[in-house]
Design a protein around this motif. Structure first.
Motif, short mmCIF file in Angstrom:
data_model
loop_
_atom_site.label_atom_id
_atom_site.label_comp_id
_atom_site.label_asym_id
_atom_site.label_seq_id
_atom_site.Cartn_x
_atom_site.Cartn_y
_atom_site.Cartn_z
N GLY A 172 0.77 -1.25 0.00
CA GLY A 172 0.00 0.00 0.00
C GLY A 172 0.79 1.29 0.00
O GLY A 172 0.41 2.25 0.65
N ILE A 238 -6.98 13.12 -10.48
CA ILE A 238 -6.45 12.53 -9.25
C ILE A 238 -6.14 13.64 -8.23
O ILE A 238 -6.55 13.57 -7.07
CB ILE A 238 -5.18 11.70 -9.54
CG1 ILE A 238 -5.53 10.48 -10.40
CG2 ILE A 238 -4.52 11.24 -8.24
CD1 ILE A 238 -4.34 9.68 -10.88
N VAL A 239 -5.45 14.69 -8.70
CA VAL A 239 -5.07 15.75 -7.78
C VAL A 239 -6.30 16.49 -7.25
O VAL A 239 -6.36 16.88 -6.09
CB VAL A 239 -4.08 16.73 -8.47
CG1 VAL A 239 -3.80 17.94 -7.60
CG2 VAL A 239 -2.77 16.01 -8.79
N GLY A 241 -9.16 15.27 -6.65
CA GLY A 241 -10.01 14.44 -5.79
C GLY A 241 -11.29 13.97 -6.44
O GLY A 241 -12.27 13.65 -5.77
N LYS B 143 -18.87 12.36 2.98
CA LYS B 143 -18.43 11.07 2.47
C LYS B 143 -17.48 10.43 3.48
O LYS B 143 -16.39 10.94 3.72
CB LYS B 143 -17.72 11.25 1.13
CG LYS B 143 -18.64 11.72 0.03
CD LYS B 143 -17.89 11.97 -1.26
CE LYS B 143 -18.78 12.69 -2.25
NZ LYS B 143 -18.11 13.82 -2.89
N MET B 166 -14.18 1.35 0.91
CA MET B 166 -12.93 1.19 0.14
C MET B 166 -11.91 0.51 1.03
O MET B 166 -12.08 0.42 2.24
CB MET B 166 -12.41 2.55 -0.36
CG MET B 166 -12.08 3.57 0.69
SD MET B 166 -11.09 4.95 0.08
CE MET B 166 -12.11 5.68 -1.16
N SER B 169 -6.00 0.56 2.52
CA SER B 169 -4.77 1.10 1.95
C SER B 169 -5.02 2.34 1.09
O SER B 169 -4.11 3.08 0.78
CB SER B 169 -4.05 0.04 1.13
OG SER B 169 -4.88 -0.38 0.08
N GLU B 170 -6.27 2.57 0.69
CA GLU B 170 -6.57 3.73 -0.14
C GLU B 170 -7.02 4.94 0.67
O GLU B 170 -7.21 6.03 0.10
CB GLU B 170 -7.67 3.38 -1.14
CG GLU B 170 -7.20 2.61 -2.35
CD GLU B 170 -8.31 2.53 -3.38
OE1 GLU B 170 -8.23 3.25 -4.37
OE2 GLU B 170 -9.26 1.76 -3.17
N THR B 173 -4.60 8.41 0.86
CA THR B 173 -4.58 9.30 -0.30
C THR B 173 -5.97 9.87 -0.57
O THR B 173 -6.10 10.99 -1.03
CB THR B 173 -4.07 8.58 -1.56
OG1 THR B 173 -4.67 7.31 -1.62
CG2 THR B 173 -2.57 8.45 -1.54
N SER B 174 -7.02 9.08 -0.28
CA SER B 174 -8.37 9.57 -0.54
C SER B 174 -8.74 10.73 0.39
O SER B 174 -9.42 11.66 -0.02
CB SER B 174 -9.38 8.44 -0.38
OG SER B 174 -9.09 7.41 -1.28
N GLN B 176 -6.52 12.77 1.60
CA GLN B 176 -5.68 13.86 1.15
C GLN B 176 -6.24 14.54 -0.10
O GLN B 176 -6.26 15.76 -0.20
CB GLN B 176 -4.32 13.24 0.84
CG GLN B 176 -3.23 14.22 0.63
CD GLN B 176 -1.92 13.46 0.57
OE1 GLN B 176 -1.85 12.39 -0.01
NE2 GLN B 176 -0.91 14.01 1.17
N GLN B 177 -6.71 13.71 -1.05
CA GLN B 177 -7.21 14.26 -2.29
C GLN B 177 -8.61 14.84 -2.13
O GLN B 177 -9.10 15.51 -3.03
CB GLN B 177 -7.28 13.16 -3.36
CG GLN B 177 -5.93 12.67 -3.85
CD GLN B 177 -6.06 11.37 -4.59
OE1 GLN B 177 -5.34 10.42 -4.34
NE2 GLN B 177 -7.02 11.29 -5.51
N GLY B 178 -9.28 14.51 -1.02
CA GLY B 178 -10.64 14.98 -0.84
C GLY B 178 -11.68 14.09 -1.50
O GLY B 178 -12.82 14.50 -1.69
N ILE B 179 -11.27 12.86 -1.87
CA ILE B 179 -12.26 11.92 -2.40
C ILE B 179 -13.23 11.53 -1.30
O ILE B 179 -14.41 11.36 -1.52
CB ILE B 179 -11.54 10.69 -2.99
CG1 ILE B 179 -10.88 11.09 -4.31
CG2 ILE B 179 -12.49 9.52 -3.19
CD1 ILE B 179 -9.99 10.06 -4.91
N ARG C 34 -20.44 8.84 -6.80
CA ARG C 34 -19.84 9.49 -5.64
C ARG C 34 -19.65 10.98 -5.89
O ARG C 34 -20.03 11.81 -5.07
CB ARG C 34 -18.49 8.84 -5.33
CG ARG C 34 -17.83 9.41 -4.08
CD ARG C 34 -16.47 8.81 -3.87
NE ARG C 34 -15.59 9.10 -4.99
CZ ARG C 34 -14.84 8.20 -5.61
NH1 ARG C 34 -14.85 6.95 -5.21
NH2 ARG C 34 -14.08 8.55 -6.63
N GLU C 45 -17.38 -1.91 -5.46
CA GLU C 45 -16.03 -2.35 -5.09
C GLU C 45 -15.94 -3.87 -5.11
O GLU C 45 -15.06 -4.45 -5.76
CB GLU C 45 -15.69 -1.80 -3.70
CG GLU C 45 -14.27 -1.41 -3.53
CD GLU C 45 -13.47 -2.35 -2.64
OE1 GLU C 45 -12.44 -1.92 -2.15
OE2 GLU C 45 -13.88 -3.51 -2.45
#
Ligand code: NA
Ligand code: NA
Lengths: 435, 303, 175
Positions: A172, A238-239, A241, B143, B166, B169-170, B173-174, B176-179, C34, C45
């Protein structure tokens, strides 16, 4: 507990024996692993765990990017994106010695970037550029060497499945950070090739160029923009979000399908099944290696091989600089013989704990690992990039070694630079805030 | 001389300490006749794989989340229910009740393994990237990453959030990115998984207390002599208290670390509105009579 | 024999085209639901993970049938043609053993062991999801048997050709 030395000899012995006999590599891996597992577990349980490992290694959301990036690459390869990018690259390489070689390098970097495949890049771009260069008086061996040497940049410049495999194998590591760092490493590799080209082209007076006609610049750019936009969409998405690096692979499929089917109209609906089947075959090849490698790492853990190897390497030296050098040499040798995918999957779980002990960042190591192994794809004895490149250029492999030499040297100089100066590659992921 | 194989996935220090204790204690009790070989840190695979290996006896012991065991026996699903326990004391009281737990532990006997012990895994709370959760209204439409579990998804929906399942491991970053806007876990997620770097607001709503469960293969029991088995069971029982003690120390250290090194702010909030919002989930539980019965038993013991 | 292969190829190809397309759509749906609708899909998923496993293992069986798995032929290429022909047949046998012992026997054991295990979101029996392994094993074996039959045929043809060529050659020497 079984002696790790016995287990290692068994694993490596069976693997090498079958490998030399030309057995498919996945089969070599799974048989060697199954036999090694049997040292510690009864036969039926060994079969059970081998099958289970094969399944669960594939049961991973992150792995979804593999078929999707392959698919978008195949779509682009079949959809005439290469010629558009070559024409675009030539805008910048205009009137300098060896301009066609620069266009080839830049084309490989761009196409590798959008398609994610070094082989696809070297066939598509090289297929256009080498005949053109030969016609303009370039030495055919040199033109092929340029194409071969710069093709692996596509393995480093995102998107690339190599980093996704590494992220999985390392438990990961951030894919976004690997992508950003890989972009730097791949660009440096490309620049190294350009410097070599400059020196050689000047000596051989490759001053003939194939400049784009006046007034065509806008037309050429406009044609290339939609293809190049893919990079913007993926990185931007990606950046910003909107989607993860994994989901970006599906977006890439939809976008390239839109480009080739609707915008450029270079593909027709009846081509779609053929493209999907081609992707399916490439997925099957990679996944067989991936699934069996997972069984191998189970076999190793179960018999205590990684711990023994760590002990061995740290026993030689505990100076980080030396350990990195040992590992670099080791990976170059591995890369000379093995394909990049299985090598990443097999050696990441073994080597990563060692380098982490001496303070190497997992993102940094991932970039180094892929870079090292990517060199192996263009070296004998086993190097798909080298052989495919030779056949694209219609030259003999023996004749390529001499013109490739200066490129190898430049690539290794860049390697040493990114190995011992981590900030060279890590500044970008840090700046983008993905690390 | 017998060697048992104990494998586990990634874990916090208290759990590792408790598992190490089992090996030391059992070797001592049997004078080295029974020892344990460890396979730590997901060396042999993830939790689901480890359970399957336990089923067929490829390994003897492992420790997994009771959330995962819900796939094997619906009874374990009861621990994923929100606000099942009113406090840590109440949680310990129920989990130490042999009458309740034996029924749960034995429910997987037909599948080749049984539970043998439980470990405290703390309370799961919300932590957010941009703004703290101070009331139920702050959660509206946010979310939130949840575990792959029907109960977790339903709970989030009842609380007004948008659940996203999810893989762990994701998450970094999610965030951080705001996903995703936030996630929910115990305090270790901030430090061990380093989520504290990207999510600075941790609110104690304490919606679930999902225990970890130590499981043993049926084949292992048959393989051991009665003396060995007794020693092993004793060692495992004792390890529960080792874990509880280590947990208390470690969680306080983690909180300090998260505050000082990662700059996380902790919020103590009123849990009552959250508790009220999730009550419909207990109505739905009546469709699963076995689990509902267990829930009623737990409620009785709690009073 | 060729009709069996054609039928099998065609069925697998249809399956893969269908599944890949659905997977792309579902992955995009995951992003859209989403990001645009703010009501994330909860099934996607798990669906995508299981689909990927099926696509991959059926893929590896299909590629085994096409004999396109990567191998290192550096050393074997230097051997006499006849030896290579026999070794290629032996590789098919090794594939059959792998499929029989690991994919079918091992995979069946994994599958039956997991029949009671329920996947958390889709509520599928994991045992059925694991069917992918023995199924891939059966497909691999069928393909390998077809490959062996084809190899025996080409060998026979090659031998006949060599036989035909060797007659005038011998005759020449007699002169
Ligand atoms: Na790429
Ligand atoms: Na090589």
């Amino acid at each position: 507990m079984i002696d790790p030395l016995v287990a290692t000899s068994m694993l490596v012995g069976i693997f090498l024996l079958l490998l030399v006999m030309g057995t498919p590599i996945g089969l070599c891996i799974v048989i060697a692993s199954g036999a090694t597992i049997m040292l510690v577990l009864p036969f039926d349980i060994a079969m059970f765990t081998t099958a289970q490992k094969m399944f669960s290694s594939l049961d991973s959301f992150a792995l979804l990017a593999v078929p999707f990036f392959i698919l978008s690459g195949v779509i682009m390869n079949n959809g005439g994106i290469a010629t558009r990018l070559v024409h675009f690259a030539k805008l910048f390489t205009g009137r300098i010695p060896g301009s066609l070689s620069y266009a080839n390098i830049a084309g490989n970097m761009m196409f590798g970037a959008v398609s994610g495949s070094a082989i696809a890049a070297s066939t598509s771009i090289g297929g256009v550029m080498i005949p053109m260069s030969a016609k303009e008086g370039y030495n055919r061996n040199f033109a092929s060497a340029v194409n071969i040497a710069s093709a692996p940049t596509g393995m480093l410049i995102p998107p690339t499945t190599a980093f996704i495999l590494y992220a999985l194998a390392s438990g990961g590591t951030s894919i976004a950070a690997l992508f950003a760092g890989g972009f730097v490493a791949g660009s440096l590799w490309g620049m190294g090739c350009m410097i070599v080209t400059y020196v050689v082209a000047k000596r051989h007076h490759y001053t003939n160029f194939f400049a784009v006609q006046k007034g065509m610049a806008w037309h050429v750019t406009r044609n290339a923009i939609p293809s190049l936009l893919l990079i913007v969409i993926i990185v931007g998405g990606i950046v910003e979000g909107i989607f993860t690096a994994i989901e970006a692979s599906a977006v890439a499929v939809v976008y390239t399908a839109y480009l080739t089917l609707f915008l450029y109209k270079t593909l027709r609906y009846k081509d779609v099944p053929r493209i999907l089947i081609q992707t399916f075959v490439m997925t099957g090849v990679i996944m067989f290696l991936l699934a069996t490698s997972s069984a191998m790492s189970f076999a190793m853990s179960m018999t205590g091989i990684p711990a023994a190897l760590t002990h061995l390497i740290l026993g030689i030296s505990n100076n980080p600089a030396w350990i990195m050098l040992i590992i670099t040499v080791f990976l170059l040798v591995v890369g000379a013989f093995m394909d990049i995918g299985p090598a990443i999957l097999i050696f990441t779980p073994i080597l990563l704990p060692i380098v982490e002990k001496v303070g190497v960042n997992p993102v940094h190591f991932g970039i180094l690992m892929v870079y090292n192994l990517a060199i192996g794809t263009i070296t004998p004895p086993v190097g798909s990039g080298l052989y495919v490149g030779a056949s694209v250029g219609q030259v003999k492999v023996e004749n390529l070694i001499k013109p490739l030499m200066p490129f190898y040297i430049a690539i290794v100089i860049v390697l040493l630079m990114i190995t011992y100066l981590p900030e060279v590659t890590l500044f970008l992921p840090k700046m983008l805030g993905v690390m | 001389q017998t060697v048992l194989k104990l494998a586990y996935a990634e874990n916090s220090r208290p759990v590792k300490e408790a598992l190490q204790y089992i090996g030391q204690a059992v070797a001592q009790k049997t004078n080295g006749d029974l020892t344990i070989q460890y396979y730590p840190d997901s060396q042999l695979g993830g939790e689901r794989e480890l359970v399957e290996m336990t089923q067929v006896g490829a390994i003897d012991l492992t420790k997994v989340s009771s959330g995962l065991l819900e796939s094997f026996s619906p009874l374990y699903g009861v621990f994923s229910l929100p606000y099942l326990f009113s406090s840590q004391a109440n949680f310990y009281h129920v989990m130490d009740d042999p009458e309740i737990m034996n029924q749960v532990y034995q429910s997987t006997a037909g599948q080749g393994f049984t539970g043998v012990a439980w470990y405290d895994s703390g309370a799961r709370n919300f932590y957010m990237a941009k703004s703290p959760i101070k009331s139920l209204a702050d959660l509206k439409g946010k979310k939130i990453r949840v575990m792959q579990s029907e109960t977790a998804i339903t709970t989030m929906k009842l609380l007004g959030a948008s659940p996203i399942a999810m893989s762990q491991s994701e998450v970094y970053t999610s965030l951080q990115q705001g996903i995703i806007d936030g996630a929910e876990n115990n305090e270790f997620a901030l430090t061990i998984a380093r989520h504290g770097e990207v999510a600075k607001y941790y609110s104690y709503d304490m919606h679930t207390r999902i225990p970890d469960i130590v499981i043993m293969s049926n084949l292992t029991k048959n393989r051991l002599t009665p003396t060995q088995l007794t020693a092993l069971n004793e060692a495992i029982k004792e390890s529960i208290n080792v874990e509880k003690k280590a947990w208390k120390d470690e969680i306080e250290k983690t909180r300090q670390l998260a505050k000082q090194q990662f700059g996380v702010t902790f919020f103590t909030i009123d849990q009552a509105p959250f508790k009220a919002a999730v009550q419909p989930i207990y109505e739905k539980l009546k469709t699963k009579p076995d689990v509902y019965q267990l829930y009623q038993k737990i409620s009785q013991v709690s009073q | 024999m060729n009709t069996i292969r054609q039928w099998l190829d065609r069925s697998i190809e249809i399956f893969c085209c269908f599944l890949t397309s659905i997977m792309v759509l579902v992955a995009c749906w995951q992003v859209i639901s989403r990001y645009i609708f703010n009501s994330p899909s909860t099934f996607s998923e798990e669906f995508l993970r299981f689909s990927l496993v099926w696509l991959s293992v059926i893929g590896l069986a299909y590629v085994a049938g096409k004999q396109e798995h990567i191998s290192l032929t550096l050393f074997i290429d230097k051997c006499p043609v006849r030896l290579i022909a026999y070794w290629n047949m032996a590789i098919q046998v090794v594939f059959i053993l792998f499929a029989a012992y690991i994919l079918i026997i091992g995979g069946w054991h994994v599958s039956s062991n997991a029949m009671m295990q329920i996947s958390p979101v889709l509520k599928l029996s994991m045992g059925k999801v694991y069917y992918a392994l023995p199924l891939a094993g059966v497909i691999t074996i069928i393909y390998c048997i077809l490959n062996i039959i084809d190899m025996v045929k080409t060998n026979r043809i090659r031998k006949q050709k060599e036989g035909i060529q060797s007659i005038p050659l011998n005759g020449g020497r007699h002169d």
